[in-house]
Design a protein around this motif. Structure first.
Motif, PDB file in Angstrom:
ATOM      1  N   GLN A   1      59.123 -39.816  77.007  1.00 20.92           N
ATOM      2  CA  GLN A   1      59.554 -40.794  76.085  1.00 20.92           C
ATOM      3  C   GLN A   1      58.547 -41.472  75.222  1.00 20.92           C
ATOM      4  N   VAL A   2      57.502 -41.704  75.767  1.00 17.78           N
ATOM      5  CA  VAL A   2      56.299 -42.453  74.912  1.00 17.78           C
ATOM      6  C   VAL A   2      55.827 -41.817  74.079  1.00 17.78           C
ATOM      7  N   LEU A   3      55.792 -40.283  74.207  1.00 23.09           N
ATOM      8  CA  LEU A   3      55.227 -39.247  73.090  1.00 23.09           C
ATOM      9  C   LEU A   3      56.259 -39.097  72.040  1.00 23.09           C
ATOM     10  N   GLU A   4      57.527 -39.000  72.419  1.00 23.50           N
ATOM     11  CA  GLU A   4      58.555 -38.755  71.438  1.00 23.50           C
ATOM     12  C   GLU A   4      58.896 -40.042  70.600  1.00 23.50           C
ATOM     13  N   GLN A   5      59.091 -41.192  71.402  1.00 25.16           N
ATOM     14  CA  GLN A   5      59.494 -42.287  70.794  1.00 25.16           C
ATOM     15  C   GLN A   5      58.409 -43.096  69.984  1.00 25.16           C
ATOM     16  N   GLN A   6      57.151 -43.121  70.758  1.00 21.71           N
ATOM     17  CA  GLN A   6      55.961 -43.984  70.072  1.00 21.71           C
ATOM     18  C   GLN A   6      54.938 -43.324  69.760  1.00 21.71           C
ATOM     19  N   ALA A   7      54.900 -42.089  70.158  1.00 23.57           N
ATOM     20  CA  ALA A   7      53.729 -41.332  69.693  1.00 23.57           C
ATOM     21  C   ALA A   7      52.395 -41.813  70.179  1.00 23.57           C
ATOM     22  N   ALA A   8      52.527 -42.554  71.365  1.00 20.69           N
ATOM     23  CA  ALA A   8      51.404 -43.549  71.979  1.00 20.69           C
ATOM     24  C   ALA A   8      50.870 -42.759  73.117  1.00 20.69           C
ATOM     25  N   GLY A   9      49.390 -42.059  72.431  1.00 21.51           N
ATOM     26  CA  GLY A   9      48.641 -41.031  73.037  1.00 21.51           C
ATOM     27  C   GLY A   9      48.028 -41.820  74.529  1.00 21.51           C
ATOM     28  N   GLU A  10      47.560 -42.845  74.507  1.00 19.97           N
ATOM     29  CA  GLU A  10      47.259 -43.552  75.511  1.00 19.97           C
ATOM     30  C   GLU A  10      48.105 -43.833  76.602  1.00 19.97           C
ATOM     31  N   LEU A  11      49.356 -44.157  76.323  1.00 17.31           N
ATOM     32  CA  LEU A  11      50.275 -44.443  77.350  1.00 17.31           C
ATOM     33  C   LEU A  11      50.693 -42.998  77.895  1.00 17.31           C
ATOM     34  N   LEU A  12      50.832 -42.027  77.214  1.00 15.10           N
ATOM     35  CA  LEU A  12      51.261 -40.643  77.746  1.00 15.10           C
ATOM     36  C   LEU A  12      49.994 -40.341  78.677  1.00 15.10           C
ATOM     37  N   ALA A  13      48.821 -40.594  78.278  1.00 17.85           N
ATOM     38  CA  ALA A  13      47.748 -40.376  79.184  1.00 17.85           C
ATOM     39  C   ALA A  13      48.011 -40.981  80.594  1.00 17.85           C
ATOM     40  N   GLU A  14      48.547 -42.456  80.681  1.00 20.31           N
ATOM     41  CA  GLU A  14      48.403 -43.075  81.758  1.00 20.31           C
ATOM     42  C   GLU A  14      49.585 -42.420  82.562  1.00 20.31           C
ATOM     43  N   GLU A  15      50.691 -42.266  81.947  1.00 18.28           N
ATOM     44  CA  GLU A  15      51.775 -41.710  82.908  1.00 18.28           C
ATOM     45  C   GLU A  15      51.416 -40.160  83.249  1.00 18.28           C
ATOM     46  N   LEU A  16      50.704 -39.392  82.776  1.00 15.14           N
ATOM     47  CA  LEU A  16      50.206 -38.075  83.348  1.00 15.14           C
ATOM     48  C   LEU A  16      49.344 -38.464  84.386  1.00 15.14           C
ATOM     49  N   ARG A  17      48.634 -39.484  84.384  1.00 14.91           N
ATOM     50  CA  ARG A  17      47.659 -39.846  85.468  1.00 14.91           C
ATOM     51  C   ARG A  17      48.311 -40.171  86.796  1.00 14.91           C
ATOM     52  N   SER A  18      49.409 -41.054  86.364  1.00 13.36           N
ATOM     53  CA  SER A  18      50.340 -41.401  87.425  1.00 13.36           C
ATOM     54  C   SER A  18      51.092 -40.383  88.170  1.00 13.36           C
ATOM     55  N   ALA A  19      51.612 -39.430  87.281  1.00 17.76           N
ATOM     56  CA  ALA A  19      51.932 -38.274  87.821  1.00 17.76           C
ATOM     57  C   ALA A  19      51.002 -37.451  88.698  1.00 17.76           C
ATOM     58  N   HIS A  20      49.978 -37.334  88.194  1.00 17.02           N
ATOM     59  CA  HIS A  20      48.998 -36.569  89.010  1.00 17.02           C
ATOM     60  C   HIS A  20      48.613 -37.301  90.259  1.00 17.02           C
ATOM     61  N   ASP A  21      48.458 -38.709  90.242  1.00 20.17           N
ATOM     62  CA  ASP A  21      48.211 -39.545  91.619  1.00 20.17           C
ATOM     63  C   ASP A  21      49.392 -39.170  92.625  1.00 20.17           C
ATOM     64  N   ALA A  22      50.675 -39.185  92.023  1.00 22.54           N
ATOM     65  CA  ALA A  22      51.916 -38.948  92.925  1.00 22.54           C
ATOM     66  C   ALA A  22      51.666 -37.562  93.657  1.00 22.54           C
ATOM     67  N   LEU A  23      51.395 -36.625  93.058  1.00 23.33           N
ATOM     68  CA  LEU A  23      51.280 -35.228  93.694  1.00 23.33           C
ATOM     69  C   LEU A  23      50.168 -35.121  94.538  1.00 23.33           C
ATOM     70  N   ALA A  24      49.048 -35.961  93.994  1.00 18.75           N
ATOM     71  CA  ALA A  24      47.839 -35.920  94.887  1.00 18.75           C
ATOM     72  C   ALA A  24      48.029 -36.697  96.293  1.00 18.75           C
ATOM     73  N   GLU A  25      49.022 -37.223  96.344  1.00 13.17           N
ATOM     74  CA  GLU A  25      49.404 -37.915  97.662  1.00 13.17           C
ATOM     75  C   GLU A  25      49.876 -36.955  98.895  1.00 13.17           C
ATOM     76  N   ILE A  26      49.964 -35.477  98.111  1.00 10.93           N
ATOM     77  CA  ILE A  26      50.642 -34.490  99.109  1.00 10.93           C
ATOM     78  C   ILE A  26      48.915 -33.515  99.071  1.00 10.93           C
ATOM     79  N   THR A  27      48.550 -33.451  98.241  1.00  9.78           N
ATOM     80  CA  THR A  27      47.470 -32.390  98.131  1.00  9.78           C
ATOM     81  C   THR A  27      46.044 -32.899  98.092  1.00  9.78           C
TER      82      THR A  27
END
Length: 327
Positions: free
Chosen positions: A281-307
């Motif tokens: 959503q932030v990429l498509e609606q705001q073209a906000a690179g830093e916000l996209l990077a933050e959401e990808l970090r959050s997704a990675h942290d979530a999966l890291a709870e398993i691995t």
């Protein structure tokens, strides 16, 4: 269960992590090293990779959710006034005389639990005391236990007896006596609860098919919860009740054996897919690179709870190995 024991679940998670790492490397390289001219915001392939990642994550979540249901099941609480037939329904579902049934209101005082199997899913059914205002201190304790159980339930079966319906007044739910939202249940706040529920009108075996047909055609209020007509005594409607329980739980037939995932794994995957969706959503609606990077970090942290956690040094190493930074 074998698919989880062999590590296939972990392999799917790690495959997601590899896709996510690739995206993060590309995005964070562009943000941290702007001189390298990595313009991911204008790169349509990034949006496509994000959508593919979200699709894979959604698919894994669905498969793991089915495994969680088959492993842990759900808790279903039967709630309603005295003499609605709650204990009879428990016995019918259990296929055994688990609860005492009498004609006297208030027979059930304690919580009675029985686990049954619905389409391979374990379902803990809890019979409870009839909900009503009472001066009996023992019954008051039973009512309080019933309300506490209802608050913790994954699914509520709200039951009333067809004996309380005035079949001659087919003008409104209130006139007919369909008091699902009255009395102690409303006072306890269950009326406003978001817990999924199935409304049941029991003891329909006492009435003619004509009367039942007329009732089915009537207005049931604005709740959107059309009641299920049932006879706990002779089994009418019980099969449909089981189907509704499975559907509300989200149990779905699948060609593959689901992963037997734990609740914390489900939560982690869900957090990851939500973060990825926000990133899209932030990429498509705001073209906000830093916000996209933050959401990808959050997704990675979530999966890291398993691995296991991914360190910033590891990610930086990936960036330098993927791009000719500083050369």
């Amino acid at each position: 269960a074998q698919r989880s024991l062999k590590g296939e679940f972990s392999e799917r998670i790690r495959a997601l992590e590899e896709l996510l790492t690739g995206l993060r490397v590309y995005v964070e390289a562009a943000l941290d090293f702007p001189d390298e001219e990595v313009d991911f915001l204008a790169d349509r392939a990034i949006a496509e990779r994000l959508q593919s990642l979200k699709s894979d994550c959604d698919q894994l979540y669905g498969t793991a959710q089915q495994g969680h249901l088959l492993r842990d099941g759900i808790t279903v609480v039967i709630s309603g006034p005295p003499n609605a037939g709650k204990s009879t329904l428990l016995n019918t579902l259990a296929g055994d005389q688990r609860a005492i049934v009498t004609e006297h209101a208030g027979t059930t005082r304690d919580l009675i639990r029985e686990t049954i199997n619905i389409q391979g899913m374990p379902v803990q059914i809890i019979d409870t005391a009839g909900l009503r205002d009472t001066d009996n201190p023992v019954e008051q304790v039973g009512v309080e236990l019933a309300l506490q159980a209802a608050e913790k339930a994954d699914l509520l079966i709200e039951m009333i007896s067809a004996e309380g319906i005035d079949w001659s007044k087919l003008t409104s739910p209130e006139a007919r006596g369909l008091n699902f939202e009255s009395g102690v249940m409303a006072q306890a706040g269950l009326k406003g609860s978001t817990t999924p529920r199935i409304r049941v009108i029991n003891k329909v075996d006492l009435y003619s098919q004509q009367a039942l047909a007329a009732e089915r055609n009537q207005d049931h209020g604005d709740s959107g919860l059309d009641p299920l007509y049932l006879s706990a005594k002779n089994g009418t409607g019980v099969a449909e009740l089981k189907t509704r329980i499975a559907n509300i739980a989200g149990l779905q037939p699948t060609e593959q054996s689901p992963f037997i995932a734990r609740r914390r794994h489900l939560q982690a995957i869900d957090q990851a897919r939500l973060a990825i969706d926000r990133g899209i959503q932030v990429l498509e609606q705001q073209a906000a690179g830093e916000l996209l990077a933050e959401e990808l970090r959050s997704a990675h942290d979530a999966l890291a709870e398993i691995t296991g956690k991914v360190t910033s040094d590891q990610l930086l190493g990936e960036i330098f190995s993927s791009f000719c930074i500083g050369k």
